[in-house]
Design a protein around this motif. Structure first.
Motif, short mmCIF file in Angstrom:
data_model
loop_
_atom_site.label_atom_id
_atom_site.label_comp_id
_atom_site.label_asym_id
_atom_site.label_seq_id
_atom_site.Cartn_x
_atom_site.Cartn_y
_atom_site.Cartn_z
N MET A 262 9.48 2.87 -14.39
CA MET A 262 8.47 1.82 -14.53
C MET A 262 8.79 0.60 -13.65
SD MET A 262 6.07 2.84 -16.63
CE MET A 262 5.34 1.49 -17.58
N SER A 263 10.07 0.29 -13.51
CA SER A 263 10.48 -0.85 -12.69
C SER A 263 10.13 -0.63 -11.23
CB SER A 263 11.99 -1.09 -12.84
OG SER A 263 12.34 -1.41 -14.17
N VAL A 264 10.43 0.58 -10.73
CA VAL A 264 10.15 0.89 -9.33
C VAL A 264 8.64 0.94 -9.07
CG1 VAL A 264 10.39 2.63 -7.50
CG2 VAL A 264 12.33 2.08 -8.99
N ALA A 265 7.89 1.51 -10.02
CA ALA A 265 6.43 1.58 -9.87
C ALA A 265 5.83 0.18 -9.83
CB ALA A 265 5.82 2.39 -11.00
N LEU A 266 6.29 -0.71 -10.71
CA LEU A 266 5.80 -2.09 -10.71
C LEU A 266 6.20 -2.81 -9.42
CD1 LEU A 266 4.55 -4.62 -11.99
CD2 LEU A 266 6.73 -5.02 -13.17
N ALA A 267 7.46 -2.67 -9.02
CA ALA A 267 7.96 -3.38 -7.84
C ALA A 267 7.24 -2.94 -6.57
CB ALA A 267 9.47 -3.15 -7.69
N THR A 268 7.01 -1.64 -6.43
CA THR A 268 6.36 -1.15 -5.21
C THR A 268 4.87 -1.49 -5.19
OG1 THR A 268 6.18 1.04 -6.26
CG2 THR A 268 8.01 0.69 -4.74
N GLY A 269 4.23 -1.54 -6.36
CA GLY A 269 2.84 -1.98 -6.42
C GLY A 269 2.70 -3.44 -6.01
N LEU A 270 3.61 -4.29 -6.52
CA LEU A 270 3.62 -5.70 -6.14
C LEU A 270 3.90 -5.87 -4.64
CD1 LEU A 270 5.78 -6.98 -9.14
CD2 LEU A 270 3.47 -7.80 -8.66
N TYR A 271 4.85 -5.10 -4.16
CA TYR A 271 5.33 -5.22 -2.78
C TYR A 271 4.23 -4.86 -1.77
CZ TYR A 271 9.32 -5.09 0.52
OH TYR A 271 10.22 -5.33 1.52
N ALA A 272 3.38 -3.90 -2.15
CA ALA A 272 2.36 -3.39 -1.21
C ALA A 272 1.36 -4.49 -0.83
CB ALA A 272 1.64 -2.19 -1.82
N THR A 273 0.71 -5.10 -1.82
CA THR A 273 -0.29 -6.12 -1.48
C THR A 273 0.38 -7.40 -0.97
OG1 THR A 273 -0.38 -6.57 -3.87
CG2 THR A 273 -2.22 -5.35 -2.89
N HIS A 274 1.60 -7.67 -1.42
CA HIS A 274 2.34 -8.84 -0.92
C HIS A 274 2.53 -8.74 0.60
CE1 HIS A 274 5.44 -12.01 -0.84
NE2 HIS A 274 6.12 -11.21 -0.04
N THR A 275 2.67 -7.53 1.11
CA THR A 275 2.99 -7.34 2.52
C THR A 275 1.75 -7.17 3.39
OG1 THR A 275 4.99 -6.20 1.78
CG2 THR A 275 4.42 -5.97 4.09
N PHE A 276 0.65 -6.64 2.82
CA PHE A 276 -0.50 -6.27 3.65
C PHE A 276 -1.75 -7.11 3.46
CE2 PHE A 276 1.77 -2.10 3.53
CZ PHE A 276 1.90 -1.90 4.89
N VAL A 277 -1.91 -7.77 2.31
CA VAL A 277 -3.22 -8.33 1.96
C VAL A 277 -3.22 -9.86 1.89
CG1 VAL A 277 -5.11 -8.27 0.29
CG2 VAL A 277 -3.70 -6.23 0.62
N PRO A 278 -3.95 -10.56 2.79
CA PRO A 278 -4.18 -12.00 2.59
C PRO A 278 -4.91 -12.21 1.26
CG PRO A 278 -4.83 -11.31 4.81
CD PRO A 278 -4.57 -10.05 4.01
N PRO A 279 -4.76 -13.36 0.57
CA PRO A 279 -4.13 -14.59 1.07
C PRO A 279 -2.63 -14.72 0.88
CG PRO A 279 -5.20 -15.02 -1.03
CD PRO A 279 -5.47 -13.58 -0.70
N THR A 280 -1.88 -13.63 0.73
CA THR A 280 -0.43 -13.73 0.76
C THR A 280 0.00 -14.31 2.12
OG1 THR A 280 -0.31 -11.77 -0.63
CG2 THR A 280 1.72 -12.45 0.46
N PRO A 281 0.94 -15.26 2.14
CA PRO A 281 1.24 -15.98 3.39
C PRO A 281 1.70 -15.11 4.56
CG PRO A 281 2.11 -17.17 1.51
CD PRO A 281 1.60 -15.87 0.98
N GLY A 282 2.51 -14.08 4.32
CA GLY A 282 3.02 -13.26 5.43
C GLY A 282 1.92 -12.63 6.27
N PRO A 283 1.01 -11.86 5.64
CA PRO A 283 -0.10 -11.27 6.41
C PRO A 283 -1.01 -12.32 7.05
CG PRO A 283 0.10 -10.20 4.28
CD PRO A 283 1.03 -11.37 4.26
N ILE A 284 -1.23 -13.46 6.37
CA ILE A 284 -2.06 -14.52 6.96
C ILE A 284 -1.40 -15.07 8.22
CG2 ILE A 284 -2.83 -16.89 6.67
CD1 ILE A 284 -3.68 -16.33 3.96
N ALA A 285 -0.08 -15.31 8.15
CA ALA A 285 0.64 -15.84 9.30
C ALA A 285 0.59 -14.86 10.47
CB ALA A 285 2.08 -16.15 8.92
#
Length: 452
Positions: free
Chosen positions: A140-163
């Protein structure tokens, strides 16, 4: 060849400055910009101008968007909206597929909320679900972490993809970045979830810090601490209304003008600009304020958001300065011609971002630095179209998630809150991010065959 050796030396400098010397990425990137100007023998009196124009140019395009997105995330985090979103997904999907459910919860929550904060907020919910459904906490921890990590890395308005989008000249095409990012993020989230399923039936020993794993009673207590939770409509609106507006604005601006050119077009084109779309999102987020003195609460949340966004803004601006100096050198033409002859295309930004991420730990720094590096080369790589730039952002994002290990704060958030042993975390979480990154770049490459 000397041009490439200088570039390699600059990357090594950034990595060593941030890891060994513990220099803040803002100063490391500014230092790299200055060193680049000197090493490539730009006129001394012009180096400062390139740095300041690059810094101001990137923040002029996306600085306000990053700040507004961060403030919205803070309000959602403090109001309990993330809990509402999680419970809405559970009601929709039920409890038959626990890792899928928690992965989708992470996927949705991390669009406005940083993945570290999202994991902390959802940790007790994840543990309660694991206990209720008799599923391994590690899975469950890995499933939650990887779900969070995916949109954090690819989808604005998260700062990394916006930058990254800003560095590649996509400030006015964020809707397209969001649409493609949601698809790539979903595929990588599912890849992480499938890896997590390997641990469902395993009895894995966890670290014992003297406290029991949170159960459903603890989750209820945590839930109650937020007071009355917002309704699903109010919880989701500050995220999805801005995303919808940005996407509609992108559609309205298509060459064929599908929405015409009258009043409807003007309104949608206006509200579809990221600044105004996120301003609407902030207005909707204000409905989540719940104290008696809402003006003071709003002031406090804005102050928190500004404090949280300040380091990201500085790093982003410094990345823009570094990119502006590199653009002024002959490096772009040389590398573009060399790399285009090799035919590696989108794999080049992926490899650079993966190397930076693995070496220094920060996904945001990897995205900002890599996008600044590759911006001058897009023409020679055959990626100078709008879709080429969007897919380049995705390729950089795939590299920026490869891999999360001991130098990444998110690795330790996942490890400590799930009480995994470090060896287990490397096997479960680090390996999951490697799989996500590889699946991500394969997905981007396949999209490029269709869309480019």
């Amino acid at each position: 060849m000397a041009l490439v050796m200088i570039l390699v030396a600059l990357i090594v400098f950034i990595v060593l400055a941030t890891t060994k010397l513990k220099l803040h990425p803002f100063l490391a990137l500014l230092g790299a910009a200055l060193l680049a100007g000197l090493a490539y023998q730009l006129p001394l009196l012009e180096i400062g101008g390139h740095i300041t124009r690059g810094f101001g140019g990137i923040l002029g395009g996306i600085g306000i968007v990053i700040a507004l997105g961060t403030i919205i995330g803070v309000i959602l985090e403090r109001s309990g909206a993330a809990i509402t979103m999680a419970e809405s997904v559970i009601r929709l999907l039920g409890e038959r597929f626990p890792t899928l459910t928690i992965s989708i919860i992470g996927y949705l929550v991390s669009i406005p909320v940083f993945c570290d904060s999202g994991y902390v907020i959802l940790n007790s919910l994840k543990n309660a679900l694991a206990a209720r459904m008799k599923v391994s906490v590690v899975a469950m921890s890995v499933a939650l972490a990887t779900g969070l990590y995916a949109t954090h890395t690819f989808v604005p308005p998260t700062p990394g993809p916006i930058a990254a989008a800003g560095n590649l000249g996509l400030e006015s095409s964020l809707g397209l970045v969001i649409l493609v990012g949601l698809v790539v993020a979903f595929i990588t989230a599912m890849a992480g979830m499938l890896w997590a399923n390997r641990f469902i039936g395993k009895d894995i020993e966890l670290e014992d810090d003297g406290a029991p794993i949170m159960d459903s009673d603890d989750y209820q207590a945590m839930r109650d601490s937020y007071g009355q939770l917002p309704t699903p409509l109010r919880a989701f609106a500050p995220i999805f209304v801005p995303i919808l507006l940005i996407c509609l604005g992108t559609i309205a601006a298509l060459p064929g003008r599908p929405l015409g050119e009258g009043a409807l077009y003007s309104v949608i084109a206006f509200l579809g600009q990221p600044i105004f779309a996120l301003a609407v999102g902030l207005a909707l987020a204000c409905t989540l304020l719940k104290s008696d003195d809402k003006r003071q609460e709003f002031h406090d949340r804005v102050a928190e958001g500004i404090v949280a966004s300040a380091p990201i803004l500085l790093i982003t601006g410094a990345g823009g300065a570094f990119g502006a100096v590199l653009t002024a050198t002959p490096l772009g033409d040389y590398l573009g011609q060399t790399l285009s002859a090799l035919g590696i295309g989108l794999f080049m930004p992926f490899v650079v971002a993966a190397a930076l991420k693995t070496a220094q730990g920060s996904t945001t720094v990897a995205l900002v630095t890599t996008s600044a590096l590759v911006a001058p080369m897009l023409g020679q790589l055959g990626l100078d179209s709008e879709m080429g730039r969007v897919l380049t952002v995705m390729a950089i994002g795939a590299g920026g998630m490869t891999v999360s290990h001991a130098n990444d704060s998110f690795f330790w958030v996942v490890t400590q809150f799930s009480r995994m042993k470090v060896a287990t975390a490397y096997q479960a979480q680090t390996m999951a991010t490697l799989i996500q990154g590889v699946v991500g770049i394969i997905c981007v490459w396949l999209l490029s065959l269709v869309l480019l």
